[in-house]
Design an enzyme around this catalytic site. Structure first.
Site, short mmCIF file in Angstrom:
data_model
loop_
_atom_site.label_atom_id
_atom_site.label_comp_id
_atom_site.label_asym_id
_atom_site.label_seq_id
_atom_site.Cartn_x
_atom_site.Cartn_y
_atom_site.Cartn_z
N THR A 27 2.96 -5.38 2.37
CA THR A 27 1.73 -4.89 1.76
C THR A 27 2.11 -3.69 0.90
O THR A 27 3.25 -3.21 0.97
CB THR A 27 0.71 -4.43 2.83
OG1 THR A 27 1.28 -3.33 3.55
CG2 THR A 27 0.37 -5.54 3.80
N VAL A 86 8.39 0.59 7.98
CA VAL A 86 7.83 1.66 7.15
C VAL A 86 8.39 1.54 5.73
O VAL A 86 9.60 1.56 5.51
CB VAL A 86 8.15 3.05 7.73
CG1 VAL A 86 7.60 4.15 6.84
CG2 VAL A 86 7.57 3.18 9.14
N LYS A 87 7.45 1.39 4.77
CA LYS A 87 7.85 1.20 3.37
C LYS A 87 7.88 2.57 2.68
O LYS A 87 6.89 3.31 2.71
CB LYS A 87 6.82 0.29 2.70
CG LYS A 87 7.37 -0.57 1.60
CD LYS A 87 6.32 -1.61 1.19
CE LYS A 87 6.78 -2.44 0.03
NZ LYS A 87 5.72 -3.34 -0.43
N VAL A 88 9.02 2.87 2.09
CA VAL A 88 9.28 4.20 1.53
C VAL A 88 9.65 4.07 0.06
O VAL A 88 10.49 3.22 -0.28
CB VAL A 88 10.46 4.86 2.31
CG1 VAL A 88 10.86 6.18 1.70
CG2 VAL A 88 10.13 5.01 3.78
#
Ligand code: G3P
Length: 218
Positions: A27, A86-88
């Site tokens: 997402t 976790v998207k960084v």
């Protein structure tokens, strides 16, 4: 190659899951906004709903752009479910955050990657996944898929185990080309996955088989 669906739409995630070939979900804040989900509490509840549907990795993106904020947010996101990744973003503090999440054994997806150099940094920082955006490079009239081959070459030569997650995938041809170029994962809309089913000779062939079967039964 793993298949992820790139959406926050629960019905589409369920439909892809029912196919039996879905490995995970990605997402981003734009996709979440598209579903009309706003406010931290509602967004986190929505992530939980996605994680309840899919047992594979679910990427949830931080909004903070400073190191301390990203770490705080990433820890909160990781608490939602075991399958949260976790998207960084690929920025200076993002690299520092990737290193810290790696120490904390929190899975990460480094997003907004548009060059092999950025992918090299993400791998060096210990990212679980790196997300090169293929379609957005194509939109600039460059060949996005070359980036997958470049990253694959760098990672293979250097022995990095960061997985190449081909993102901004827009159609079935992108999926096949990403597979040929060495992507470990593709993330794409449901339509792109379903487009892989289509071939006119399949439809013509099936109609003929059924016709012949019906004739023979008479
Ligand atoms: O989730 C990141 C990426 O897949 C976005 O794709 O179509 O907005 O360029 P797109």
């Amino acid at each position: 190659m793993k298949f992820f669906i790139d959406t926050a739409n629960l019905a589409q995630i369920s439909e892809a899951k029912e196919l039996g070939i879905l490995d995970g979900v990605t997402t981003n804040p734009s996709l979440m906004a598209k579903e009309g989900v706003t406010g931290k509490s509602n967004i986190y509840k929505h992530y939980k709903k996605i994680c309840d549907i899919v047992s594979g990795d679910v990427s949830a993106e931080v909004i903070s752009t400073d190191f301390a904020g990203m770490i705080k947010e990433g820890k909160e996101l990781a608490m939602i479910s075991d399958n949260i990744v976790v998207k960084v973003p690929m920025i200076k503090d993002g690299i520092k955050a990737l290193v810290e999440f790696n120490k904390l054994e929190i899975k990460t997806n480094c997003t907004l990657v548009f060059s092999a150099g950025q992918a090299l940094l993400a791998a060096k920082a210990g990212a679980t996944y790196v997300s090169p955006f293929i379609g957005r490079i194509d939109d600039m009239s460059w060949t996005g898929m070359n980036l997958i081959s470049d990253i694959f070459e760098v990672y293979s030569m250097q022995g990095f185990d960061t997985e190449i997650l081909a993102a901004s995938i827009r159609n079935g041809l992108h999926i096949v080309d990403a597979a040929k170029a060495g992507a470990d994962v593709v993330t794409c809309p449901l339509d792109a996955i379903l487009s892989l089913l289509k071939h006119p000779l399949t439809d013509i062939g099936l109609a003929k088989f059924l016709e012949d079967h019906a004739k023979a039964a008479k």
